[in-house]
Design a protein around this motif. Structure first.
Motif, PDB file in Angstrom:
ATOM      1  N   MET A 136       8.110  16.527 -27.459  1.00 41.75           N
ATOM      2  CA  MET A 136       9.410  15.895 -27.665  1.00 41.75           C
ATOM      3  C   MET A 136       9.642  15.555 -29.139  1.00 41.75           C
ATOM      4  SD  MET A 136      11.200  15.646 -24.905  1.00 41.75           S
ATOM      5  CE  MET A 136      11.139  15.573 -23.125  1.00 41.75           C
ATOM      6  N   VAL A 137       8.630  15.046 -29.807  1.00 40.87           N
ATOM      7  CA  VAL A 137       8.774  14.718 -31.228  1.00 40.87           C
ATOM      8  C   VAL A 137       9.002  15.981 -32.045  1.00 40.87           C
ATOM      9  CG1 VAL A 137       7.586  13.748 -33.228  1.00 40.87           C
ATOM     10  CG2 VAL A 137       7.433  12.593 -31.028  1.00 40.87           C
ATOM     11  N   PHE A 138       8.295  17.054 -31.694  1.00 38.13           N
ATOM     12  CA  PHE A 138       8.485  18.309 -32.418  1.00 38.13           C
ATOM     13  C   PHE A 138       9.909  18.838 -32.249  1.00 38.13           C
ATOM     14  CE2 PHE A 138       8.535  22.972 -32.170  1.00 38.13           C
ATOM     15  CZ  PHE A 138       8.170  23.279 -33.468  1.00 38.13           C
ATOM     16  N   LEU A 139      10.410  18.807 -31.023  1.00 35.66           N
ATOM     17  CA  LEU A 139      11.780  19.276 -30.795  1.00 35.66           C
ATOM     18  C   LEU A 139      12.798  18.378 -31.481  1.00 35.66           C
ATOM     19  CD1 LEU A 139      11.542  20.270 -27.013  1.00 35.66           C
ATOM     20  CD2 LEU A 139      11.611  21.806 -28.989  1.00 35.66           C
ATOM     21  N   HIS A 140      12.476  17.087 -31.620  1.00 34.11           N
ATOM     22  CA  HIS A 140      13.413  16.163 -32.266  1.00 34.11           C
ATOM     23  C   HIS A 140      13.537  16.451 -33.759  1.00 34.11           C
ATOM     24  CE1 HIS A 140      15.535  12.483 -33.252  1.00 34.11           C
ATOM     25  NE2 HIS A 140      14.570  12.152 -34.094  1.00 34.11           N
ATOM     26  N   VAL A 141      12.416  16.735 -34.426  1.00 31.67           N
ATOM     27  CA  VAL A 141      12.443  16.959 -35.876  1.00 31.67           C
ATOM     28  C   VAL A 141      12.676  18.424 -36.218  1.00 31.67           C
ATOM     29  CG1 VAL A 141      10.939  14.990 -36.298  1.00 31.67           C
ATOM     30  CG2 VAL A 141       9.932  17.247 -35.994  1.00 31.67           C
ATOM     31  N   ALA A 142      12.557  19.326 -35.249  1.00 34.38           N
ATOM     32  CA  ALA A 142      12.739  20.750 -35.526  1.00 34.38           C
ATOM     33  C   ALA A 142      14.216  21.070 -35.734  1.00 34.38           C
ATOM     34  CB  ALA A 142      12.171  21.580 -34.374  1.00 34.38           C
ATOM     35  N   PRO A 143      14.524  22.170 -36.415  1.00 35.50           N
ATOM     36  CA  PRO A 143      15.930  22.580 -36.555  1.00 35.50           C
ATOM     37  C   PRO A 143      16.563  22.869 -35.199  1.00 35.50           C
ATOM     38  CG  PRO A 143      14.513  23.755 -38.122  1.00 35.50           C
ATOM     39  CD  PRO A 143      13.608  23.023 -37.176  1.00 35.50           C
ATOM     40  N   SER A 144      17.874  22.874 -35.187  1.00 37.05           N
ATOM     41  CA  SER A 144      18.591  23.094 -33.937  1.00 37.05           C
ATOM     42  C   SER A 144      18.231  24.458 -33.351  1.00 37.05           C
ATOM     43  CB  SER A 144      20.097  23.019 -34.194  1.00 37.05           C
ATOM     44  OG  SER A 144      20.818  23.248 -32.993  1.00 37.05           O
ATOM     45  N   GLN A 153      20.048  15.778 -24.880  1.00 32.01           N
ATOM     46  CA  GLN A 153      20.197  14.425 -24.370  1.00 32.01           C
ATOM     47  C   GLN A 153      18.869  13.881 -23.842  1.00 32.01           C
ATOM     48  OE1 GLN A 153      23.249  14.055 -21.404  1.00 32.01           O
ATOM     49  NE2 GLN A 153      22.944  11.825 -21.144  1.00 32.01           N
ATOM     50  N   ALA A 154      18.116  14.722 -23.130  1.00 34.22           N
ATOM     51  CA  ALA A 154      16.817  14.273 -22.614  1.00 34.22           C
ATOM     52  C   ALA A 154      15.851  13.969 -23.755  1.00 34.22           C
ATOM     53  CB  ALA A 154      16.226  15.336 -21.689  1.00 34.22           C
ATOM     54  N   ILE A 155      15.908  14.774 -24.818  1.00 36.28           N
ATOM     55  CA  ILE A 155      15.031  14.529 -25.972  1.00 36.28           C
ATOM     56  C   ILE A 155      15.408  13.224 -26.662  1.00 36.28           C
ATOM     57  CG2 ILE A 155      14.339  15.421 -28.220  1.00 36.28           C
ATOM     58  CD1 ILE A 155      14.746  18.242 -27.107  1.00 36.28           C
ATOM     59  N   ASP A 156      16.714  12.977 -26.817  1.00 38.94           N
ATOM     60  CA  ASP A 156      17.136  11.738 -27.460  1.00 38.94           C
ATOM     61  C   ASP A 156      16.768  10.508 -26.629  1.00 38.94           C
ATOM     62  OD1 ASP A 156      18.151  13.200 -29.531  1.00 38.94           O
ATOM     63  OD2 ASP A 156      20.223  13.185 -28.784  1.00 38.94           O
ATOM     64  N   GLU A 157      16.873  10.606 -25.321  1.00 35.83           N
ATOM     65  CA  GLU A 157      16.498   9.475 -24.464  1.00 35.83           C
ATOM     66  C   GLU A 157      15.010   9.185 -24.552  1.00 35.83           C
ATOM     67  OE1 GLU A 157      17.820  10.479 -20.588  1.00 35.83           O
ATOM     68  OE2 GLU A 157      19.953  10.095 -21.000  1.00 35.83           O
ATOM     69  N   TRP A 158      14.210  10.209 -24.799  1.00 36.19           N
ATOM     70  CA  TRP A 158      12.753   9.990 -24.940  1.00 36.19           C
ATOM     71  C   TRP A 158      12.430   9.385 -26.313  1.00 36.19           C
ATOM     72  CZ3 TRP A 158       8.522  10.915 -21.683  1.00 36.19           C
ATOM     73  CH2 TRP A 158       7.276  10.832 -22.278  1.00 36.19           C
ATOM     74  N   TYR A 160      14.655   7.865 -28.798  1.00 41.92           N
ATOM     75  CA  TYR A 160      15.323   6.650 -29.260  1.00 41.92           C
ATOM     76  C   TYR A 160      15.142   5.512 -28.264  1.00 41.92           C
ATOM     77  CZ  TYR A 160      17.645   9.579 -32.711  1.00 41.92           C
ATOM     78  OH  TYR A 160      17.905  10.428 -33.756  1.00 41.92           O
ATOM     79  N   PRO A 161      14.996   4.280 -28.814  1.00 40.75           N
ATOM     80  CA  PRO A 161      14.926   3.947 -30.238  1.00 40.75           C
ATOM     81  C   PRO A 161      13.507   3.780 -30.759  1.00 40.75           C
ATOM     82  CG  PRO A 161      15.314   1.960 -28.999  1.00 40.75           C
ATOM     83  CD  PRO A 161      15.186   3.079 -27.984  1.00 40.75           C
ATOM     84  N   GLU A 162      12.498   3.826 -29.861  1.00 36.21           N
ATOM     85  CA  GLU A 162      11.151   3.458 -30.276  1.00 36.21           C
ATOM     86  C   GLU A 162      10.486   4.507 -31.161  1.00 36.21           C
ATOM     87  OE1 GLU A 162      12.181   3.272 -27.201  1.00 36.21           O
ATOM     88  OE2 GLU A 162      12.131   1.134 -26.666  1.00 36.21           O
ATOM     89  N   PHE A 163      10.747   5.806 -30.906  1.00 34.46           N
ATOM     90  CA  PHE A 163      10.015   6.873 -31.591  1.00 34.46           C
ATOM     91  C   PHE A 163      10.899   7.670 -32.551  1.00 34.46           C
ATOM     92  CE2 PHE A 163       8.172   6.475 -27.245  1.00 34.46           C
ATOM     93  CZ  PHE A 163       7.001   5.831 -27.613  1.00 34.46           C
ATOM     94  N   GLU A 164      11.913   7.036 -33.090  1.00 38.72           N
ATOM     95  CA  GLU A 164      12.810   7.762 -33.993  1.00 38.72           C
ATOM     96  C   GLU A 164      12.072   8.218 -35.246  1.00 38.72           C
ATOM     97  OE1 GLU A 164      17.026   7.074 -36.418  1.00 38.72           O
ATOM     98  OE2 GLU A 164      16.124   5.474 -35.217  1.00 38.72           O
ATOM     99  N   GLN A 165      12.367   9.428 -35.687  1.00 36.21           N
ATOM    100  CA  GLN A 165      11.733  10.015 -36.864  1.00 36.21           C
ATOM    101  C   GLN A 165      12.785  10.283 -37.933  1.00 36.21           C
ATOM    102  OE1 GLN A 165       8.311  10.561 -36.775  1.00 36.21           O
ATOM    103  NE2 GLN A 165       8.391   9.567 -34.775  1.00 36.21           N
ATOM    104  N   ASN A 166      12.360  10.158 -39.197  1.00 29.37           N
ATOM    105  CA  ASN A 166      13.239  10.512 -40.307  1.00 29.37           C
ATOM    106  C   ASN A 166      12.378  10.959 -41.475  1.00 29.37           C
ATOM    107  OD1 ASN A 166      12.740   8.106 -42.189  1.00 29.37           O
ATOM    108  ND2 ASN A 166      13.377   7.080 -40.292  1.00 29.37           N
ATOM    109  N   TRP A 167      13.026  11.492 -42.488  1.00 24.26           N
ATOM    110  CA  TRP A 167      12.330  12.055 -43.648  1.00 24.26           C
ATOM    111  C   TRP A 167      12.558  11.229 -44.908  1.00 24.26           C
ATOM    112  CZ3 TRP A 167       9.016  15.800 -42.484  1.00 24.26           C
ATOM    113  CH2 TRP A 167       9.217  16.517 -41.313  1.00 24.26           C
TER     114      TRP A 167
END
Length: 331
Positions: A136-144, A153-158, A160-167
């Motif tokens: 899930m984290v890989f799909l969140h930070v990977a390109p579209s 939507q399922a990835i975002d629910e997994w 946010y907000p606890e495991f949000e990633q940014n650069w």
């Protein structure tokens, strides 16, 4: 020189019988010239000298307990030259002990069969959960891609907000600002009067709780900060949501500030929060003395509109109906 002495030094001629050597010892029972009596044939073996022409080392063991002498190094013994290096090997009895016992089982193998099955199932569940989270984290930070477009939507629910990633940590210019989140509220006091509280600097309260704490909690360090970053990322400069996540970020931030106000007993004991207003105060971090960079030291304030507080925004135990029965019945 007598005949015995001559015969003792003479060598036999090949082909001729060896001449008898006269015995120079006196007969048995007679005394010698020094006054000592000779021993008979049944004396101790050591009292007799070795036969003529035979060395002491080559003497044959006798019948009465005479032991063969220990060979010395370099002597011919049993057809082989003795070197004195294998004495310990002849008396090595380690082979009689048998093979060493195997070590006792350790880890899961030391448990009984039911516990082994339970431990294996627990490890399998943890491994599957870890793989799902990493995916899930890989799909969140990977390109579209196709997966994120179909299951975004399922990835975002997994995440946010606890495991949000940014650069932001790896950006060319990391964060060089101090952001303070502040809140005030309109509360209904115990006497029924509506009053507006002062501004509460929630970021300063979190900083005071962290200062000097060797093991600060994740909530004290990141809850409020991540909630504000989530709100800013999903709203434009006019504080309008720019997607479906905008309503979620607003609700998340509102519930956090209401919980903090109840903790600080804003408006006095027994007061009920009716609506809240949040603002941020951003100041630039001064550059070091050796840097020639020029930054403004004027704070930038971003103030949000008033948000009404519903019963769902209040934490359990802080709702008006759960605080005191008299206040609930009076209202």
């Amino acid at each position: 020189m007598d005949a015995y002495d001559k015969g003792s030094n003479a060598r036999p001629v090949p082909g001729e019988p060896e001449a008898a050597v006269p015995d120079s010892r006196p007969p048995e029972g007679q005394e010698t010239s020094d006054g000592h009596e000779t021993a008979d044939d049944h004396g101790t073996p050591d009292s007799q000298g070795p036969p003529v022409g035979q060395t002491p080392s080559a003497r044959i063991p006798q019948q009465y307990g005479d032991q063969q002498e220990q060979p010395y190094e370099g002597q011919q013994y049993g057809g082989q030259q003795y070197d004195g290096q294998h004495d310990d090997e002849r008396y090595d009895d380690t082979a009689l002990a048998g093979p060493p016992l195997p070590p006792p089982p350790a880890g899961i193998a030391a448990l009984s069969l039911p516990y082994q099955i339970a431990a294996a199932l627990a490890l399998a569940v943890v491994a599957v959960a870890a793989c799902v989270h990493v995916g899930m984290v890989f799909l969140h930070v990977a390109p579209s891609n196709t997966v994120t477009k179909q299951h975004g939507q399922a990835i975002d629910e997994w995440i946010y907000p606890e495991f949000e990633q940014n650069w932001k940590l790896f950006a060319p210019n990391p964060l060089q600002q101090n952001i303070a989140v502040q809140v005030r509220a309109d509360v209904r006091a115990a006497d029924g009067e509506i009053r507006t509280t002062r501004w509460y600097d929630l970021s300063a309260l979190d900083g005071a709780a962290i200062d000097g704490n060797l093991l600060p909690s994740h909530t004290q360090q990141n809850e409020l900060r991540r909630a504000w970053d989530f709100f800013v990322a999903t709203h434009d400069n006019a504080n309008r949501p720019n997607g479906l996540r905008g309503a979620l970020s607003e609700k998340y931030l509102r519930r956090i500030v209401v919980l903090r106000l109840d903790r600080e007993q804003a408006g006095g004991r027994g007061a009920v929060v009716q609506q809240v207003q949040v603002r941020s105060r951003t100041t630039n971090v001064p550059p070091p003395k050796w840097s020639q960079e020029q930054v403004s030291d004027k704070p930038i304030v971003r103030q949000l509109p008033w948000w009404p507080v519903s019963e769902a925004d209040r934490a359990a135990g802080t709702r008006p109906g759960e605080s005191t029965g008299t206040e609930a019945s009076a209202r």
